[in-house]
Design a protein around this motif. Sequence first.
Motif, PDB file in Angstrom:
ATOM      1  N   ALA A 123       5.406  -2.536  -6.496  1.00 21.84           N
ATOM      2  CA  ALA A 123       4.311  -2.993  -5.633  1.00 21.84           C
ATOM      3  C   ALA A 123       3.575  -4.164  -6.275  1.00 21.84           C
ATOM      4  O   ALA A 123       3.211  -5.132  -5.594  1.00 21.84           O
ATOM      5  N   SER A 124       3.382  -4.106  -7.576  1.00 15.25           N
ATOM      6  CA  SER A 124       2.713  -5.199  -8.289  1.00 15.25           C
ATOM      7  C   SER A 124       3.557  -6.474  -8.251  1.00 15.25           C
ATOM      8  O   SER A 124       3.034  -7.570  -8.023  1.00 15.25           O
ATOM      9  N   ILE A 125       4.859  -6.336  -8.465  1.00 13.31           N
ATOM     10  CA  ILE A 125       5.758  -7.493  -8.401  1.00 13.31           C
ATOM     11  C   ILE A 125       5.697  -8.127  -7.015  1.00 13.31           C
ATOM     12  O   ILE A 125       5.553  -9.340  -6.869  1.00 13.31           O
ATOM     13  N   LEU A 126       5.796  -7.296  -5.999  1.00  7.92           N
ATOM     14  CA  LEU A 126       5.786  -7.787  -4.619  1.00  7.92           C
ATOM     15  C   LEU A 126       4.451  -8.445  -4.269  1.00  7.92           C
ATOM     16  O   LEU A 126       4.420  -9.522  -3.663  1.00  7.92           O
ATOM     17  N   PHE A 127       3.350  -7.830  -4.673  1.00 10.28           N
ATOM     18  CA  PHE A 127       2.028  -8.369  -4.355  1.00 10.28           C
ATOM     19  C   PHE A 127       1.825  -9.755  -4.965  1.00 10.28           C
ATOM     20  O   PHE A 127       1.430 -10.700  -4.277  1.00 10.28           O
ATOM     21  N   PHE A 128       2.096  -9.883  -6.254  1.00 12.51           N
ATOM     22  CA  PHE A 128       1.844 -11.164  -6.902  1.00 12.51           C
ATOM     23  C   PHE A 128       2.858 -12.231  -6.506  1.00 12.51           C
ATOM     24  O   PHE A 128       2.540 -13.412  -6.478  1.00 12.51           O
ATOM     25  N   TYR A 129       4.081 -11.825  -6.176  1.00 12.56           N
ATOM     26  CA  TYR A 129       5.068 -12.794  -5.704  1.00 12.56           C
ATOM     27  C   TYR A 129       4.669 -13.338  -4.340  1.00 12.56           C
ATOM     28  O   TYR A 129       4.735 -14.539  -4.088  1.00 12.56           O
ATOM     29  N   SER A 183       0.821  -1.212   0.000  1.00 12.53           N
ATOM     30  CA  SER A 183       0.000   0.000   0.000  1.00 12.53           C
ATOM     31  C   SER A 183       0.853   1.259   0.000  1.00 12.53           C
ATOM     32  O   SER A 183       0.557   2.229  -0.710  1.00 12.53           O
ATOM     33  N   VAL A 184       1.913   1.256   0.787  1.00 12.47           N
ATOM     34  CA  VAL A 184       2.808   2.414   0.833  1.00 12.47           C
ATOM     35  C   VAL A 184       3.473   2.625  -0.521  1.00 12.47           C
ATOM     36  O   VAL A 184       3.584   3.759  -1.004  1.00 12.47           O
ATOM     37  N   LEU A 185       3.911   1.539  -1.162  1.00 12.92           N
ATOM     38  CA  LEU A 185       4.519   1.661  -2.489  1.00 12.92           C
ATOM     39  C   LEU A 185       3.519   2.215  -3.506  1.00 12.92           C
ATOM     40  O   LEU A 185       3.873   3.047  -4.349  1.00 12.92           O
ATOM     41  N   LEU A 186       2.269   1.765  -3.436  1.00 13.21           N
ATOM     42  CA  LEU A 186       1.255   2.267  -4.361  1.00 13.21           C
ATOM     43  C   LEU A 186       0.943   3.743  -4.127  1.00 13.21           C
ATOM     44  O   LEU A 186       0.849   4.522  -5.087  1.00 13.21           O
ATOM     45  N   VAL A 187       0.799   4.145  -2.882  1.00 15.56           N
ATOM     46  CA  VAL A 187       0.503   5.549  -2.579  1.00 15.56           C
ATOM     47  C   VAL A 187       1.696   6.432  -2.937  1.00 15.56           C
ATOM     48  O   VAL A 187       1.529   7.517  -3.525  1.00 15.56           O
TER      49      VAL A 187
END
Length: 110
Positions: free
Chosen positions: A54-60, A10-14
């Motif tokens: 953030a997307s890489i981290l989320f899906f990993y 969330s922090v990475l996305l914001v």
Amino acid sequence: MTAALEILVSVLLVMGGGFALVGAIGLARLPDFYTRLHGPTKATTLGVGSIVLASILFFYLKGEGLAISEVLLLIFLFLTAPVSANMLSKAAMHIRAKADEDTRGNLWDQ
């Protein structure tokens, strides 16, 4: 996924959205071509990079593995943004694009 990792994503996305917004505002509001070039090449690149990270981290962490396409996108983004900015600024200097009088390094007033 634990709460701490969700907070990190969330922090990475914001943070990415904030940098992209600042870059877009800089592109629209800065006075001349040379200063406008900083918006998309610095802030927006960092913003989009944070969103992709953030997307890489989320899906990993979700268990879907590392998406090589997202990693390649991130590498491509960070390699091409400075090169294209350099080429654009050199082309602008070659055609003697007007710079604002407050822009530092104004070569045309000498």
